[in-house]
Write an enzyme that holds these catalytic residues in place. Sequence first.
Site, PDB file in Angstrom:
ATOM      1  N   GLU A  90       0.819  -1.235   0.000  1.00 23.37           N
ATOM      2  CA  GLU A  90       0.000   0.000   0.000  1.00 23.37           C
ATOM      3  C   GLU A  90       0.839   1.267   0.000  1.00 23.37           C
ATOM      4  O   GLU A  90       0.334   2.340   0.337  1.00 23.37           O
ATOM      5  CB  GLU A  90      -0.904   0.087   1.254  1.00 23.37           C
ATOM      6  CG  GLU A  90      -1.846  -1.030   1.498  1.00 23.37           C
ATOM      7  CD  GLU A  90      -2.706  -0.789   2.759  1.00 23.37           C
ATOM      8  OE1 GLU A  90      -2.601   0.280   3.377  1.00 23.37           O
ATOM      9  OE2 GLU A  90      -3.483  -1.688   3.098  1.00 23.37           O
ATOM     10  N   ALA A  91       2.131   1.184  -0.293  1.00 20.19           N
ATOM     11  CA  ALA A  91       3.047   2.326  -0.184  1.00 20.19           C
ATOM     12  C   ALA A  91       3.231   2.771   1.259  1.00 20.19           C
ATOM     13  O   ALA A  91       3.729   3.866   1.527  1.00 20.19           O
ATOM     14  CB  ALA A  91       2.603   3.511  -1.044  1.00 20.19           C
TER      15      ALA A  91
END
Lengths: 324, 324
Positions: free
Chosen positions: B290-291
Amino acid sequence: PGPDLTAQTEVVRRQSELTKPQGSLGRLEEIAEWLACWQGRAQPRVERPRVAVFAGTHGVAARGVSAYPPEVTQQMVKNFLNGGAAINQLAAAIDADLRIYELDLDHPTADFTQGPAMDETRAANAMAYGMMAAEPGIDVLCLGEMGIANTTAAATLCAALYGGTGADWAGPGTGVTGKALAHKIAVIDEALARHKDAIARRDPLELLAAVGGEEFAALTGAIVAARMGRIPVLLDGYACTTAAAVLHSVDRRALDHCLVAHRSAEPGHTRLLDALKMRPLLDLDMRLGEASAAALAVPLLKAAAACHNGMATFAEAGVSSKDA
Amino acid sequence: PGPDLTAQTEVVRRQSELTKPQGSLGRLEEIAEWLACWQGRAQPRVERPRVAVFAGTHGVAARGVSAYPPEVTQQMVKNFLNGGAAINQLAAAIDADLRIYELDLDHPTADFTQGPAMDETRAANAMAYGMMAAEPGIDVLCLGEMGIANTTAAATLCAALYGGTGADWAGPGTGVTGKALAHKIAVIDEALARHKDAIARRDPLELLAAVGGEEFAALTGAIVAARMGRIPVLLDGYACTTAAAVLHSVDRRALDHCLVAHRSAEPGHTRLLDALKMRPLLDLDMRLGEASAAALAVPLLKAAAACHNGMATFAEAGVSSKDA
């Protein structure tokens, strides 16, 4: 006081319900739990960090153990007050309240190769002074120091607490290499020989006065006061962790409310972290002091609290859980 | 385009004049230099970070390689859009512009144990779509992904690019252990056998289409576009770094404008970092994607820029330098 186990239980329960695989936030989950334990609240908060930098002057600096002249301690304090140092930028970046605590800078401790650096009264006064840094309303206390020659004091104090020689615990500090480093090591070994009776008595607080410095004593006071005030603590680098190690030598649980922010490039720090069994949050080759790495770690705490408090649960978000 | 060497020289000169021992800010100094090089300005700036998360669906998910059902990809995208995921809290903590890029989620790629995941057109379209994430005015681009089964794709793609078997590159992902992990490894080995001719041709872009996924292709597009737009890039975890590795296999200098934010707990990531000779900024046992870790590293960049731009020089502060 001890950890708030009710808050901890609440955090662990909620972590298991948030929309992420179990444990996938790694140390951020551990941090949320730790914050809750030591703040005594199930919703950890990192809105009001304080950065406290203790500056002290050292008689042993006259022995030429640093790459910089002793007056740099006062000059850097002026730089702190004028906003020009690294810690000013780092404290501003986290919206922290930055406090500089000066410990009688015009009167350095005695050269501890000749006798004790401080008597008990002076060490106790410095400790009491350090306690002022932990005031109500602070969410996390970042501790650091400034003091030309204080990696020499740190190395000597570590050797006094844990055994070993100057060569085991000394490093370049501000940038001492080659012959100058050999000299620094010899000075430490000279101090260890001078204080061998005190070392044999194994009283950590006596050793703090004998081969430490005022900023070390103040840091121990700040750590103790933070515990009483339910304020989690971030420890900075080698000198700061050494001050903490004095308390750990008195009581193995004295640092449970502390995390080490960063593994210093100073080699003695890694040896000390092994002795304390503490794993730092960051490892970025820094070796500046000034609480710089402690301030740098605050966003990790903010992130941990933000994820813990703000994420949706599987049920709230309508996401299928692992067992679905 | 290459690095801005004029800006870099300016940064190195200034670093040596700031009130700190040479090199004592460690990797923060390296980061300031890197930002200047790739932003093309001597005063690096980290005021406008963007976080881009690419979501893709995978045919191989039907083989039961994840601890979660395939529909979790869409459910988590909904969670992103509603603000309930970890990345929402982490992006907000750094005042980032968060963008979620959905890659035709209702049409998963083909199961790559049976044939190529995508044809060239689909991969090229995904790459072009990813390029949109790099818009002018962004100071740093944080890249990440979401896609149930994409650690299976990452492991297969790494093995295709670097050699080795499923066992070398696979890990628990969302939490697959024991027999389920053995099954995941077998699926990867099946895919490697299926694509052995393509692997022998050693064309990284063909392999990306064969055993990657749309979010991987989009990530490579974003990395290339960021380079063209002079935007430094923070890479997240295993899947994201694998997408970057495709470009590195094409050109060894293609990732010079990228830093890896974090060493994932997924074991294949460490193996991949060794192959790329890249040292991550953080090491916090995370494995979420998800970064999340890329966003978590942004404060380090902000701190590096703040120190570099805001600190006083020895001359300005009246501090004695080492040679004084």
